[in-house]
Design a protein around this motif. Structure first.
Motif, PDB file in Angstrom:
ATOM      1  N   VAL A   1       0.838  -1.209   0.000  1.00  0.00           N
ATOM      2  CA  VAL A   1       0.000   0.000   0.000  1.00  0.00           C
ATOM      3  C   VAL A   1       0.872   1.257   0.000  1.00  0.00           C
ATOM      4  N   LYS A   2       1.948   1.210   0.763  1.00  0.00           N
ATOM      5  CA  LYS A   2       2.822   2.374   0.901  1.00  0.00           C
ATOM      6  C   LYS A   2       3.623   2.636  -0.370  1.00  0.00           C
ATOM      7  N   TYR A   3       4.018   1.569  -1.065  1.00  0.00           N
ATOM      8  CA  TYR A   3       4.848   1.699  -2.272  1.00  0.00           C
ATOM      9  C   TYR A   3       4.146   0.998  -3.448  1.00  0.00           C
ATOM     10  N   PRO A   4       3.025   1.516  -3.915  1.00  0.00           N
ATOM     11  CA  PRO A   4       2.224   0.799  -4.917  1.00  0.00           C
ATOM     12  C   PRO A   4       2.907   0.633  -6.267  1.00  0.00           C
ATOM     13  N   ARG A   5       3.917   1.434  -6.576  1.00  0.00           N
ATOM     14  CA  ARG A   5       4.606   1.321  -7.860  1.00  0.00           C
ATOM     15  C   ARG A   5       5.840   0.425  -7.784  1.00  0.00           C
ATOM     16  N   ARG A   6       6.219   0.055  -6.586  1.00  0.00           N
ATOM     17  CA  ARG A   6       7.460  -0.699  -6.418  1.00  0.00           C
ATOM     18  C   ARG A   6       7.258  -2.063  -5.767  1.00  0.00           C
ATOM     19  N   VAL A   7       6.187  -2.208  -5.010  1.00  0.00           N
ATOM     20  CA  VAL A   7       5.983  -3.428  -4.223  1.00  0.00           C
ATOM     21  C   VAL A   7       4.648  -4.059  -4.612  1.00  0.00           C
ATOM     22  N   PHE A   8       4.693  -5.369  -4.888  1.00  0.00           N
ATOM     23  CA  PHE A   8       3.492  -6.070  -5.343  1.00  0.00           C
ATOM     24  C   PHE A   8       3.316  -7.349  -4.533  1.00  0.00           C
ATOM     25  N   LEU A   9       2.107  -7.548  -4.077  1.00  0.00           N
ATOM     26  CA  LEU A   9       1.779  -8.694  -3.241  1.00  0.00           C
ATOM     27  C   LEU A   9       0.995  -9.717  -4.060  1.00  0.00           C
ATOM     28  N   LYS A  10       1.255 -10.993  -3.803  1.00  0.00           N
ATOM     29  CA  LYS A  10       0.515 -12.043  -4.479  1.00  0.00           C
ATOM     30  C   LYS A  10       0.235 -13.178  -3.504  1.00  0.00           C
ATOM     31  N   THR A  11      -1.014 -13.589  -3.418  1.00  0.00           N
ATOM     32  CA  THR A  11      -1.369 -14.763  -2.629  1.00  0.00           C
ATOM     33  C   THR A  11      -1.128 -15.991  -3.488  1.00  0.00           C
ATOM     34  N   VAL A  12      -0.222 -16.857  -3.036  1.00  0.00           N
ATOM     35  CA  VAL A  12       0.230 -17.969  -3.869  1.00  0.00           C
ATOM     36  C   VAL A  12      -0.276 -19.320  -3.383  1.00  0.00           C
TER      37      VAL A  12
END
Length: 427
Positions: free
Chosen positions: A142-153
């Motif tokens: 949320v804080k770094y939306p252009r650099r950090v991406f989350l994925k539920t695997v």
């Protein structure tokens, strides 16, 4: 030592009466045997002895000539000492009551949770739960939306969400090379997720200092592979040394060693078909949903993946394939070159001396069905198991040691990554 650690030490005195109660590991001792004792006959004797898992557990073997450390049940300590004496083997007792040590650590960790609640960041003051770690990487996304991406695997057997964090430099370029890192395979190795968290912090929060690590590479990190086991070890001092997953087998025993569960030379040398053993390979390859998630990740990134790194504890080792055999890959020199970069950087920065080498011959036993062999076979040219340093009774450095160990680990990882970037530039 900081002021708050002094206060913590003083406050722990108030728990001394409660710590005397009997627990599962009350009276267990940990013996350290000199690496000089590694004669073939004695090694074979020791290997037979420690097959009795009810009374013995080898925490570390003669790793690269290092001392072996073995936890012994109170009922077997006289026989163990007699064996040492009969073989003229020198030993030291490095922990005279494992139960007491674990009880003190449990009480300390409970207090630290109250003193340092999760507040949007994960520092090195204490160990964090799987839920807190997931919340942390969600907050970073949320804080770094252009650099950090989350994925539920995927999900664990007990339905805990497994999530990866992908860290980039934000330039939105596609198809970069990938470094894949995971931690927390073995439940009791808390320092492994802690090191993964510190790695995440460095890559996300210190972009300017680490821009070269993200220029042509994306980092994909799964901080806790085995969340069910990890959470189980945090319930009490009795459960602290649990190693496996939590899925029941067909017998009365619970759990599989997820790092023996991969479908590459599965259930061969160094793995057990006894569901009660700590190295149980599982009913079949990829029987554990947690191992299957990592296997899927490896295949997802194999075409771009240049380094796979799995963080374990303990032994101060950087191990490369193979683990299922004493043979080594044709590209051993490449593996050794990258590993030596990490070893040299750590030695220069902290004085800690890591041992580098092929897994089977370095630790003197095979470990088939492991993730590093699987990743290497899948196409990652560099694939390592990094065994972090000794602490506490071995696998359990106290919270006061987290900062030192994770910073040292970061030095090694960054150095190895930079060598990988040199060797495998983006096509």
């Amino acid at each position: 030592m900081s002021v708050w650690w002094v206060l913590l030490a003083l406050s722990c005195l108030s728990f001394s009466a409660g710590l005397q109660k009997t627990n599962r590991y009350e009276g267990y001792k940990i013996y350290e045997i000199s690496g000089k004792a590694r004669s073939l006959s004695f090694s074979e004797t020791l290997n037979e002895l420690v097959k009795n898992a009810s009374y013995y557990e080898v925490f570390s073997g003669f790793n690269g000539g290092n001392p072996a450390q073995i936890m012994v049940h109170p009922h077997e300590q006289v026989n163990f000492v007699q064996l040492m004496d009969d073989n003229n083997v020198d030993y030291d007792i490095i922990n005279r009551n494992v139960g007491l040590t674990l009880s003190r650590q449990f009480e300390t960790n409970q207090m630290l949770r109250q003193w340092f609640p999760y507040n949007g960041r994960l520092g090195t003051e204490r160990y964090y739960s799987h839920e807190e770690i997931n919340q942390f990487i969600e907050d970073l996304a949320v804080k770094y939306p252009r650099r950090v991406f989350l994925k539920t695997v995927g999900r664990s057997y007990e339905n805990r969400w497994l999530k990866t964090i992908t860290i980039t430099n934000g330039d939105a370029r596609r198809n970069k090379n990938v470094i894949l890192v995971d931690g927390g395979f073995h439940a009791r190795e808390w320092i492994s997720p802690a090191a993964a968290i510190y790695l995440i912090n460095q890559l996300v929060e210190n972009l300017e200092d680490n821009a070269d690590l993200l220029q042509d590479f994306d980092w994909v990190i799964l901080p806790v592979v085995n969340p069910d086991g990890y959470e189980y070890t945090q319930l009490s001092a009795d459960t602290r040394m649990w190693r496996k997953t939590r899925q029941p087998s067909s017998s009365n025993c619970i759990g599989t060693d997820p790092n023996r569960n991969f479908d590459f030379h599965w259930n061969e040398e160094g793995a057990s078909d006894d569901p009660c053993d700590d190295t149980f390979a599982g009913a079949k390859a990829f029987s554990e949903p947690e191992a299957l998630v990592v296997g899927d990740l490896i295949h997802s990134y194999a075409d771009r993946g240049q380094m796979y790194l799995t963080l374990h504890s303990y032994g101060s080792l950087i191990l490369y394939p193979w683990g299922w055999t004493a043979a080594v890959p044709d590209t051993e020199e490449d593996l050794k070159e990258v590993a030596e970069a990490g070893k040299s950087a750590i030695l220069e920065a902290t004085g800690t001396n890591y041992t580098v080498g092929p897994s089977t011959t370095t630790i003197n036993y095979a470990a088939s069905g492991a993730s590093d062999d699987y990743a290497f076979n899948a196409g990652f040219p560099i694939s390592f198991t990094m065994e972090l340093p000794f602490g506490g009774t071995g696998f359990d450095p106290p919270a006061s040691e987290i900062d030192r160990i994770v910073k040292e680990t970061w030095v090694g990882i960054a150095a190895m990554a930079r060598r990988v970037i040199q060797k495998y530039p983006l096509a």
